[in-house]
Design a protein around this motif. Structure first.
Motif, PDB file in Angstrom:
ATOM      1  N   THR A   1       0.823  -1.028  -0.086  1.00 28.40           N
ATOM      2  CA  THR A   1      -0.074  -0.027   0.040  1.00 28.40           C
ATOM      3  C   THR A   1       1.023   1.144   0.207  1.00 28.40           C
ATOM      4  O   THR A   1       0.427   2.314  -0.621  1.00 28.40           O
ATOM      5  N   GLU A   2       1.955   1.054   0.559  1.00 35.11           N
ATOM      6  CA  GLU A   2       2.811   2.441   0.800  1.00 35.11           C
ATOM      7  C   GLU A   2       3.566   2.672  -0.669  1.00 35.11           C
ATOM      8  O   GLU A   2       3.633   3.746  -0.998  1.00 35.11           O
ATOM      9  N   TYR A   3       3.958   1.433  -1.273  1.00 42.22           N
ATOM     10  CA  TYR A   3       4.590   1.887  -2.616  1.00 42.22           C
ATOM     11  C   TYR A   3       3.660   2.254  -3.493  1.00 42.22           C
ATOM     12  O   TYR A   3       4.024   3.238  -4.273  1.00 42.22           O
ATOM     13  N   ALA A   4       2.472   1.989  -3.561  1.00 39.53           N
ATOM     14  CA  ALA A   4       1.450   2.355  -4.456  1.00 39.53           C
ATOM     15  C   ALA A   4       1.366   3.714  -4.125  1.00 39.53           C
ATOM     16  O   ALA A   4       0.855   4.355  -5.337  1.00 39.53           O
ATOM     17  N   LYS A   5       1.073   4.326  -2.869  1.00 35.26           N
ATOM     18  CA  LYS A   5       0.785   5.492  -2.685  1.00 35.26           C
ATOM     19  C   LYS A   5       1.893   6.452  -3.007  1.00 35.26           C
ATOM     20  O   LYS A   5       1.578   7.517  -3.603  1.00 35.26           O
ATOM     21  N   GLU A   6       3.258   6.089  -2.795  1.00 33.46           N
ATOM     22  CA  GLU A   6       4.268   6.875  -3.137  1.00 33.46           C
ATOM     23  C   GLU A   6       4.938   6.782  -4.564  1.00 33.46           C
ATOM     24  O   GLU A   6       5.609   7.841  -4.804  1.00 33.46           O
ATOM     25  N   ASN A   7       4.624   5.721  -5.266  1.00 30.99           N
ATOM     26  CA  ASN A   7       4.931   5.550  -6.476  1.00 30.99           C
ATOM     27  C   ASN A   7       3.994   5.130  -7.571  1.00 30.99           C
ATOM     28  O   ASN A   7       3.966   4.186  -8.139  1.00 30.99           O
ATOM     29  N   PRO A   8       2.843   6.139  -7.683  1.00 33.83           N
ATOM     30  CA  PRO A   8       1.724   5.888  -8.663  1.00 33.83           C
ATOM     31  C   PRO A   8       2.240   5.819 -10.095  1.00 33.83           C
ATOM     32  O   PRO A   8       1.630   5.152 -10.774  1.00 33.83           O
ATOM     33  N   GLU A   9       3.384   6.631 -10.475  1.00 35.88           N
ATOM     34  CA  GLU A   9       3.490   6.513 -11.921  1.00 35.88           C
ATOM     35  C   GLU A   9       4.268   5.369 -12.114  1.00 35.88           C
ATOM     36  O   GLU A   9       4.104   4.634 -13.316  1.00 35.88           O
ATOM     37  N   VAL A  10       5.076   4.575 -11.440  1.00 35.99           N
ATOM     38  CA  VAL A  10       5.822   3.206 -11.403  1.00 35.99           C
ATOM     39  C   VAL A  10       4.564   2.414 -11.595  1.00 35.99           C
ATOM     40  O   VAL A  10       4.693   1.388 -12.777  1.00 35.99           O
ATOM     41  N   CYS A  11       3.918   2.305 -10.759  1.00 36.59           N
ATOM     42  CA  CYS A  11       2.528   1.261 -10.910  1.00 36.59           C
ATOM     43  C   CYS A  11       1.657   1.265 -12.056  1.00 36.59           C
ATOM     44  O   CYS A  11       1.317   0.361 -12.632  1.00 36.59           O
ATOM     45  N   GLN A  12       1.560   2.576 -12.553  1.00 36.80           N
ATOM     46  CA  GLN A  12       0.931   2.821 -13.799  1.00 36.80           C
ATOM     47  C   GLN A  12       1.583   2.206 -14.994  1.00 36.80           C
ATOM     48  O   GLN A  12       0.849   1.768 -15.859  1.00 36.80           O
ATOM     49  N   LYS A  13       2.815   2.476 -14.934  1.00 31.92           N
ATOM     50  CA  LYS A  13       3.806   1.903 -16.046  1.00 31.92           C
ATOM     51  C   LYS A  13       3.742   0.253 -16.127  1.00 31.92           C
ATOM     52  O   LYS A  13       3.519  -0.300 -17.164  1.00 31.92           O
ATOM     53  N   VAL A  14       3.664  -0.156 -14.939  1.00 28.20           N
ATOM     54  CA  VAL A  14       3.611  -1.739 -14.942  1.00 28.20           C
ATOM     55  C   VAL A  14       2.325  -2.163 -15.313  1.00 28.20           C
ATOM     56  O   VAL A  14       2.343  -3.115 -16.266  1.00 28.20           O
ATOM     57  N   VAL A  15       1.243  -1.786 -15.053  1.00 30.32           N
ATOM     58  CA  VAL A  15      -0.162  -2.016 -15.437  1.00 30.32           C
ATOM     59  C   VAL A  15      -0.265  -1.649 -16.900  1.00 30.32           C
ATOM     60  O   VAL A  15      -0.881  -2.596 -17.840  1.00 30.32           O
ATOM     61  N   ASN A  16       0.265  -0.525 -17.398  1.00 30.55           N
ATOM     62  CA  ASN A  16       0.141  -0.285 -18.771  1.00 30.55           C
ATOM     63  C   ASN A  16       0.884  -1.573 -19.721  1.00 30.55           C
ATOM     64  O   ASN A  16       0.163  -1.951 -20.851  1.00 30.55           O
ATOM     65  N   ALA A  17       1.891  -1.835 -19.129  1.00 28.77           N
ATOM     66  CA  ALA A  17       2.603  -3.020 -19.910  1.00 28.77           C
ATOM     67  C   ALA A  17       1.854  -4.412 -19.662  1.00 28.77           C
ATOM     68  O   ALA A  17       1.800  -5.060 -20.825  1.00 28.77           O
ATOM     69  N   ILE A  18       1.210  -4.500 -18.781  1.00 30.53           N
ATOM     70  CA  ILE A  18       0.557  -5.933 -18.591  1.00 30.53           C
ATOM     71  C   ILE A  18      -0.504  -5.740 -19.550  1.00 30.53           C
ATOM     72  O   ILE A  18      -0.959  -7.042 -19.994  1.00 30.53           O
ATOM     73  N   VAL A  19      -1.276  -4.824 -19.398  1.00 28.36           N
ATOM     74  CA  VAL A  19      -2.586  -4.711 -20.266  1.00 28.36           C
ATOM     75  C   VAL A  19      -2.357  -4.890 -21.847  1.00 28.36           C
ATOM     76  O   VAL A  19      -2.916  -5.482 -22.479  1.00 28.36           O
ATOM     77  N   LYS A  20      -1.129  -4.259 -22.321  1.00 29.33           N
ATOM     78  CA  LYS A  20      -0.529  -4.228 -23.569  1.00 29.33           C
ATOM     79  C   LYS A  20      -0.193  -5.898 -23.733  1.00 29.33           C
ATOM     80  O   LYS A  20      -0.646  -6.521 -25.011  1.00 29.33           O
ATOM     81  N   ALA A  21       0.316  -6.554 -22.970  1.00 29.83           N
ATOM     82  CA  ALA A  21       0.590  -8.000 -23.011  1.00 29.83           C
ATOM     83  C   ALA A  21      -0.603  -8.879 -23.181  1.00 29.83           C
ATOM     84  O   ALA A  21      -0.747  -9.894 -23.858  1.00 29.83           O
ATOM     85  N   GLN A  22      -1.663  -8.347 -22.443  1.00 25.88           N
ATOM     86  CA  GLN A  22      -2.978  -9.066 -22.340  1.00 25.88           C
ATOM     87  C   GLN A  22      -3.601  -9.046 -23.726  1.00 25.88           C
ATOM     88  O   GLN A  22      -3.978  -9.972 -24.119  1.00 25.88           O
TER      89      GLN A  22
END
Length: 339
Positions: free
Chosen positions: A237-258
């Protein structure tokens, strides 16, 4: 006239040379910019099975790289990888929801940021002479560890067939699912719980499928919902709050892969996955993808109804004492922001 012509040619040549220098300088600058483009290094604790294929495809097809991420997969995965994430040794973890929900109840706060599958791929398979669940009465079976989600599923299958799991069958405790399948092959048990994607490794062994949650009606029958998004990727929870840009990039890449998986054949997906799957034969990987394909999420989204089904199963099995609210563990803001 000749002098003017020579001067004109000289001027043009000078202009061309000047333009060439200018273009050369621009190319060099662009190249330097590409080389100095900022990248973010992250670690993901990995589970090398096809259930998490989108994460590995995001790496092999360079979707992470496109997002400016330098990804390192770490082991062990699963609950130990999750503990490593909580300790700060990695930023993200591939995990089934059950360990996360148990940890959440114990105060280790996490956020699920995307699901890999729309539902479980659970199954119960038997030796060839057993064609009906009711025939398991009096038999020894493998149903994973008591209290686990697979065990609860197996009990649900038995109960739906009118059997009492505590009295009508004998549960054999075996090390893991692979050992359970081997026990079935060796004739030590009459039936065994499996992840359906693992069936190809059983080779020529003849078996019957008694229950299969890759079928939507059976998923709803045995798990309480056709939407059961348990295999996911999470962070603290702490990382998601402090690093939303990184989380967004991870999800972007995964959705592209899907999306990439949906557009390519089982064999093509297997070829892309092979570097992440060690000695596992590419043909088997392709067969496993075939079993799972219809259950891959297309967008990483977890619905409230789907999450409730997972939580209810965990409460029913005794893994957690009380239901955990959707917003406490699920953060779909990154999935919703994918363009």
């Amino acid at each position: 006239m000749k002098l003017k012509k020579i001067i004109s040619i000289g001027v043009v040549a000078s202009m061309i040379a000047s333009m060439a220098v200018g273009c050369s300088g621009s190319t060099k600058e662009t190249s330097e910019n590409e080389q100095t483009r900022e990248t973010t290094s992250i670690k993901i604790s990995a589970i090398n099975t096809v259930s998490w294929a989108p994460v590995f495809i995001a790496e092999s097809e360079k979707f992470f790289e496109e997002e400016g991420l330098d990804v390192e997969f770490t082991t062990p995965g699963g609950p130990k990888g999750f503990q490593a994430m909580q300790a700060g040794d990695c930023e993200f973890s591939m995990l089934s929801q059950e360990p996360l929900l148990i940890a959440q109840e114990q105060g280790m706060q996490s956020k699920i940021i995307a699901t890999m599958l729309k539902s479980r791929i659970y199954g119960l398979v038997s030796k060839k002479d057993i064609t009906n669940i009711s025939q398991l009465k009096g038999e020894a079976i493998y149903g994973s560890d008591a209290g686990s989600a697979p065990y609860t599923f197996t009990c649900s299958v038995l109960e739906e067939a009118g059997l009492d799991p505590m009295n009508d069958v004998s549960f054999i405790q075996i090390a893991d699912q692979n050992a359970g399948m081997q026990a079935l092959i060796n004739g030590e048990v009459a039936a065994a719980f499996v992840n359906m994607s693992n069936l190809p490794v059983m080779g020529d062994f003849e078996y019957n499928i008694l229950a299969d949650t890759t079928q939507s009606d059976q998923c709803e029958k045995y798990l309480g919902s056709s939407d059961f998004p348990a295999e996911m990727i999470c962070t603290t929870t702490e990382y998601a709050k402090e690093n939303p840009e990184v989380c967004q990039k991870v999800v972007n890449a995964i959705v592209k892969a899907q999306a990439w998986i949906s557009e390519h054949s089982d064999d093509e997906v297997a070829t892309s996955l092979k570097p992440s799957f060690g000695d596992l034969d590419e043909e088997i990987i392709s067969e496993e993808i075939g079993w799972v394909r219809d259950k891959f999420s297309s967008d990483g989204m977890i619905s409230e109804d789907g999450e409730k089904a997972v939580v209810d199963m965990c409460v029913k099995s005794g893994l957690i004492k009380e239901a955990i609210a959707y917003d406490d563990v699920v953060d779909m803001s990154f999935v919703k922001a994918v363009k």
